[in-house]
Scaffold this motif. Sequence first.
Motif, PDB file in Angstrom:
ATOM      1  N   TYR A   1     -14.564   3.187   2.693  1.00 29.60           N
ATOM      2  CA  TYR A   1     -13.290   3.917   2.736  1.00 29.60           C
ATOM      3  C   TYR A   1     -13.310   5.144   1.811  1.00 29.60           C
ATOM      4  CZ  TYR A   1     -11.485  -0.061   5.322  1.00 29.60           C
ATOM      5  OH  TYR A   1     -11.283  -1.034   6.282  1.00 29.60           O
ATOM      6  N   GLU A   2     -14.445   5.372   1.179  1.00 30.85           N
ATOM      7  CA  GLU A   2     -14.617   6.514   0.273  1.00 30.85           C
ATOM      8  C   GLU A   2     -13.552   6.527  -0.816  1.00 30.85           C
ATOM      9  OE1 GLU A   2     -14.704   9.771   3.131  1.00 30.85           O
ATOM     10  OE2 GLU A   2     -16.908   9.783   2.980  1.00 30.85           O
ATOM     11  N   ILE A   3     -13.423   5.378  -1.493  1.00 29.29           N
ATOM     12  CA  ILE A   3     -12.488   5.222  -2.609  1.00 29.29           C
ATOM     13  C   ILE A   3     -13.309   4.936  -3.868  1.00 29.29           C
ATOM     14  CG2 ILE A   3     -10.535   3.924  -3.543  1.00 29.29           C
ATOM     15  CD1 ILE A   3      -9.828   3.132  -0.662  1.00 29.29           C
ATOM     16  N   PRO A   4     -13.143   5.702  -4.931  1.00 27.65           N
ATOM     17  CA  PRO A   4     -13.934   5.473  -6.144  1.00 27.65           C
ATOM     18  C   PRO A   4     -13.531   4.188  -6.869  1.00 27.65           C
ATOM     19  CG  PRO A   4     -12.306   7.191  -6.514  1.00 27.65           C
ATOM     20  CD  PRO A   4     -12.253   6.871  -5.051  1.00 27.65           C
ATOM     21  N   VAL A   5     -14.497   3.635  -7.591  1.00 26.45           N
ATOM     22  CA  VAL A   5     -14.301   2.394  -8.346  1.00 26.45           C
ATOM     23  C   VAL A   5     -14.331   2.690  -9.844  1.00 26.45           C
ATOM     24  CG1 VAL A   5     -15.341   0.164  -8.944  1.00 26.45           C
ATOM     25  CG2 VAL A   5     -15.243   0.905  -6.553  1.00 26.45           C
ATOM     26  N   LEU A   6     -13.340   2.154 -10.550  1.00 21.78           N
ATOM     27  CA  LEU A   6     -13.290   2.197 -12.002  1.00 21.78           C
ATOM     28  C   LEU A   6     -13.337   0.748 -12.484  1.00 21.78           C
ATOM     29  CD1 LEU A   6     -10.649   4.209 -14.126  1.00 21.78           C
ATOM     30  CD2 LEU A   6     -11.896   2.218 -14.942  1.00 21.78           C
ATOM     31  N   GLU A   7     -14.444   0.337 -13.069  1.00 21.13           N
ATOM     32  CA  GLU A   7     -14.591  -1.058 -13.516  1.00 21.13           C
ATOM     33  C   GLU A   7     -13.867  -1.296 -14.841  1.00 21.13           C
ATOM     34  OE1 GLU A   7     -18.790  -2.760 -13.401  1.00 21.13           O
ATOM     35  OE2 GLU A   7     -19.076  -0.615 -13.036  1.00 21.13           O
ATOM     36  N   ASP A   8     -13.119  -2.371 -14.900  1.00 19.84           N
ATOM     37  CA  ASP A   8     -12.587  -2.844 -16.172  1.00 19.84           C
ATOM     38  C   ASP A   8     -13.561  -3.898 -16.701  1.00 19.84           C
ATOM     39  OD1 ASP A   8     -11.292  -4.031 -18.298  1.00 19.84           O
ATOM     40  OD2 ASP A   8      -9.346  -4.146 -17.319  1.00 19.84           O
ATOM     41  N   ALA A   9     -14.433  -3.438 -17.612  1.00 25.08           N
ATOM     42  CA  ALA A   9     -15.426  -4.334 -18.222  1.00 25.08           C
ATOM     43  C   ALA A   9     -15.061  -4.628 -19.671  1.00 25.08           C
ATOM     44  CB  ALA A   9     -16.818  -3.710 -18.131  1.00 25.08           C
TER      45      ALA A   9
ATOM     46  N   GLU B   1      -1.364   5.468  -4.964  1.00 27.38           N
ATOM     47  CA  GLU B   1      -1.517   4.026  -5.169  1.00 27.38           C
ATOM     48  C   GLU B   1      -2.936   3.734  -5.636  1.00 27.38           C
ATOM     49  OE1 GLU B   1       1.713   2.154  -2.005  1.00 27.38           O
ATOM     50  OE2 GLU B   1      -0.416   2.127  -1.471  1.00 27.38           O
ATOM     51  N   VAL B   2      -3.048   2.727  -6.485  1.00 27.98           N
ATOM     52  CA  VAL B   2      -4.346   2.284  -6.999  1.00 27.98           C
ATOM     53  C   VAL B   2      -4.440   0.772  -6.833  1.00 27.98           C
ATOM     54  CG1 VAL B   2      -5.807   2.062  -9.050  1.00 27.98           C
ATOM     55  CG2 VAL B   2      -4.521   4.179  -8.663  1.00 27.98           C
ATOM     56  N   ILE B   3      -5.539   0.324  -6.247  1.00 30.11           N
ATOM     57  CA  ILE B   3      -5.753  -1.114  -6.070  1.00 30.11           C
ATOM     58  C   ILE B   3      -6.177  -1.734  -7.403  1.00 30.11           C
ATOM     59  CG2 ILE B   3      -7.092  -2.904  -4.900  1.00 30.11           C
ATOM     60  CD1 ILE B   3      -5.434  -1.492  -2.902  1.00 30.11           C
ATOM     61  N   CYS B   4      -5.443  -2.737  -7.840  1.00 26.70           N
ATOM     62  CA  CYS B   4      -5.717  -3.408  -9.109  1.00 26.70           C
ATOM     63  C   CYS B   4      -5.895  -4.908  -8.893  1.00 26.70           C
ATOM     64  CB  CYS B   4      -4.558  -3.201 -10.094  1.00 26.70           C
ATOM     65  SG  CYS B   4      -4.278  -1.499 -10.574  1.00 26.70           S
ATOM     66  N   GLN B   5      -6.707  -5.510  -9.710  1.00 27.96           N
ATOM     67  CA  GLN B   5      -6.842  -6.964  -9.709  1.00 27.96           C
ATOM     68  C   GLN B   5      -5.587  -7.569 -10.316  1.00 27.96           C
ATOM     69  OE1 GLN B   5     -10.776  -8.419 -10.569  1.00 27.96           O
ATOM     70  NE2 GLN B   5      -9.986  -9.969 -11.964  1.00 27.96           N
ATOM     71  N   SER B   6      -5.011  -8.542  -9.670  1.00 28.42           N
ATOM     72  CA  SER B   6      -3.791  -9.153 -10.190  1.00 28.42           C
ATOM     73  C   SER B   6      -4.073 -10.077 -11.368  1.00 28.42           C
ATOM     74  CB  SER B   6      -3.068  -9.940  -9.090  1.00 28.42           C
ATOM     75  OG  SER B   6      -1.852 -10.465  -9.583  1.00 28.42           O
ATOM     76  N   PHE B   7      -5.164 -10.810 -11.297  1.00 28.52           N
ATOM     77  CA  PHE B   7      -5.474 -11.827 -12.304  1.00 28.52           C
ATOM     78  C   PHE B   7      -6.206 -11.172 -13.473  1.00 28.52           C
ATOM     79  CE2 PHE B   7      -7.774 -16.051 -13.246  1.00 28.52           C
ATOM     80  CZ  PHE B   7      -6.684 -16.540 -13.951  1.00 28.52           C
TER      81      PHE B   7
ATOM     82  N   GLU C   1     -20.122  -6.505  -2.671  1.00 26.12           N
ATOM     83  CA  GLU C   1     -19.108  -6.490  -1.616  1.00 26.12           C
ATOM     84  C   GLU C   1     -17.996  -5.483  -1.912  1.00 26.12           C
ATOM     85  OE1 GLU C   1     -17.961 -10.575  -0.413  1.00 26.12           O
ATOM     86  OE2 GLU C   1     -19.644 -11.182  -1.667  1.00 26.12           O
ATOM     87  N   ILE C   2     -17.566  -5.432  -3.169  1.00 28.75           N
ATOM     88  CA  ILE C   2     -16.504  -4.492  -3.549  1.00 28.75           C
ATOM     89  C   ILE C   2     -16.971  -3.053  -3.376  1.00 28.75           C
ATOM     90  CG2 ILE C   2     -15.178  -3.626  -5.526  1.00 28.75           C
ATOM     91  CD1 ILE C   2     -15.038  -6.588  -6.483  1.00 28.75           C
ATOM     92  N   LEU C   3     -18.199  -2.766  -3.815  1.00 30.72           N
ATOM     93  CA  LEU C   3     -18.724  -1.404  -3.699  1.00 30.72           C
ATOM     94  C   LEU C   3     -18.941  -0.994  -2.238  1.00 30.72           C
ATOM     95  CD1 LEU C   3     -21.283  -1.409  -6.650  1.00 30.72           C
ATOM     96  CD2 LEU C   3     -19.131  -0.138  -6.550  1.00 30.72           C
TER      97      LEU C   3
ATOM     98  N   LYS D   1      -1.899   7.147   3.818  1.00 35.67           N
ATOM     99  CA  LYS D   1      -3.012   7.620   3.003  1.00 35.67           C
ATOM    100  C   LYS D   1      -3.654   6.435   2.293  1.00 35.67           C
ATOM    101  CE  LYS D   1      -0.208   8.771  -1.086  1.00 35.67           C
ATOM    102  NZ  LYS D   1       0.119   9.831  -2.078  1.00 35.67           N
ATOM    103  N   LYS D   2      -4.912   6.601   1.952  1.00 35.14           N
ATOM    104  CA  LYS D   2      -5.641   5.503   1.314  1.00 35.14           C
ATOM    105  C   LYS D   2      -5.385   5.495  -0.191  1.00 35.14           C
ATOM    106  CE  LYS D   2      -9.858   8.287   0.988  1.00 35.14           C
ATOM    107  NZ  LYS D   2     -11.201   8.503   1.544  1.00 35.14           N
ATOM    108  N   PRO D   3      -5.566   4.329  -0.825  1.00 35.52           N
ATOM    109  CA  PRO D   3      -5.437   4.264  -2.281  1.00 35.52           C
ATOM    110  C   PRO D   3      -6.418   5.218  -2.961  1.00 35.52           C
ATOM    111  CG  PRO D   3      -5.439   2.067  -1.334  1.00 35.52           C
ATOM    112  CD  PRO D   3      -5.799   3.008  -0.228  1.00 35.52           C
ATOM    113  N   LYS D   4      -6.057   5.660  -4.158  1.00 36.20           N
ATOM    114  CA  LYS D   4      -6.831   6.684  -4.856  1.00 36.20           C
ATOM    115  C   LYS D   4      -8.006   6.101  -5.637  1.00 36.20           C
ATOM    116  CE  LYS D   4      -6.590  11.166  -4.994  1.00 36.20           C
ATOM    117  NZ  LYS D   4      -5.514  11.939  -5.649  1.00 36.20           N
ATOM    118  N   ALA D   5      -7.919   4.824  -5.996  1.00 37.10           N
ATOM    119  CA  ALA D   5      -8.994   4.190  -6.781  1.00 37.10           C
ATOM    120  C   ALA D   5      -8.881   2.680  -6.668  1.00 37.10           C
ATOM    121  CB  ALA D   5      -8.918   4.617  -8.247  1.00 37.10           C
ATOM    122  N   ILE D   6      -9.965   1.999  -7.060  1.00 39.37           N
ATOM    123  CA  ILE D   6     -10.012   0.536  -7.094  1.00 39.37           C
ATOM    124  C   ILE D   6     -10.449   0.126  -8.492  1.00 39.37           C
ATOM    125  CG2 ILE D   6     -11.122  -1.541  -6.157  1.00 39.37           C
ATOM    126  CD1 ILE D   6     -11.720   0.166  -3.606  1.00 39.37           C
TER     127      ILE D   6
END
Length: 378
Positions: free
Chosen positions: A156-164, A77-83, A148-150, A129-134
Motif C-alpha cells: 500500500y506504499e505506507i511507511p513504517v515507524l517502529e516503536d522499539a 490517519e496513522v495506524i497504531c498498535q492498540s496493545f 508480514e507487516i512490511l 485516502k490511505k493512512p499516512k504511516a504504520i
Amino acid sequence: MNNRIYLCLAHMSGAEMSYIQEAFDTNWVVPLGPNVNGFEADLERFVGCDKKVVALSAGTAAIHLGLIQLGVKPGDEVICQSFTFCASANPVTYLGATPVFVDSESETWNMNPALLETAIQDRIKKTGKKPKAIIPVHLYGMPAKMDEILAIAAHYEIPVLEDAAEALGSEYKGQKCGTFGHFGALSFNGNKMITTSGGGALVVPDEEAKKKTMFYATQARESFPYYQHEEIGYNYRMSNICAGIGRGQMTVLEEHIAHHRHVHDLYAMFFADMEGIILHHAPNADYRPNYWLSTILIDPEKTGFDYEQLRVALDAANVETRPLWKPMHLQPVYKDNPCYVDGTSEKLFQKGLCLPAGPWVTDEDVRYIVDTIKEAIV
C-alpha cells in the motif's frame, strides 16, 4: 520480609561518572556535545544496518519527529498498535492526526497483520485516502511479525515507524529491532534496558535524515547568524550529561540483555510444571527477544486467582508486578477512535502480569517470586 524486588531498576556500569565528570570539567553541560556524539556513534554501531541515530529527550519525542518527517498532518490517519503504552499513539494526536487502532495476534502480542490490512482497506474505503504511516510495537521486547507487516506496508506504499522503545537488542531474523522501518524509536527511560535518566533516540535511514531530525529537535533554527525559523521546531535534544550516562550504559548493554534472557529462562524452568501459568516466549527461532520484562498469563479457572488477586498477593510479599498494557482502544481518551479488534488484547489485559526481570533481579529472587506464586494459588 525480603527487600522489595522491582520490575527493572536502573543498573550503573561504573563508567558513567567518568563521562559525566568530563562534561563538567569541559563545561559541556548543555544539550549537544561530545557525549551526545559519542553515544550516537555507540548506538549506530550497536543497531547496525548502516543506520544513523539521533539522541533525543524521550522515546515519545523520537516518534513525534519521525511522524513529522513522514508528512503526518492534521486530518491524516496513522495506524497504531492498540496493545501498548500511550506514547505510541499520543504523538499522532499532537500533530492533529487520528490514531487508528489495530489489535494484536496471540503469538507475539503485537500488531496483527491480517487486521492491519483490513484496517487499511477500510480506511481507504471510508475516507478516500490511505493512512499516512504504520506504527508497530515490539511489546515487552518481543519482535513483531515484521515480514508480514512490511509486505503489507510496501503493497500500500505506507511507511513504517517502529516503536522499539522496549526492544533495544531484540532481533528478528538476526536483525535488530528498530532498523526495519523507515524510522525506529528507542527509549532510555529509567526502567529500560539501559537508561540515560530520561531520553530516547530516533533510528534514521541516512545522514540527511539525521540532519533533518537534529534540525527539528533544535527548534528548527535556520543557518543564519541570527535566529530565523521557517518551520515549527522542538526542544528535543539530549543533554551532554544524560548522554554521558548513556555512554557508560552502553558498556553493559550486552550484559543486561543476557541477564534478562537468563531470568526469562529461569522463569520458564520454574513454571514448567505449574498449571494455569503461561510464560510468554518467542514463537520460534526467528524471534530473539530481549525479554525486557517477563510476562505471564494467569488462567483463573486453573489457579483460582485472577491477575489482580495475584498482583496483590505478590505486592504483599514485596514483589513489584504490573498488569499488561490496557489497550488504547479501551482508554477513555481514545474511545471514539476507529479500531479494528478481535478481542485478543482485551483477553491479554484481563489475564496478564509483568514480572521482575531487571539487572538487580537475582536467581534467588526469581525462585522467591515463583514460590510466592505457587503458595498463592495452591
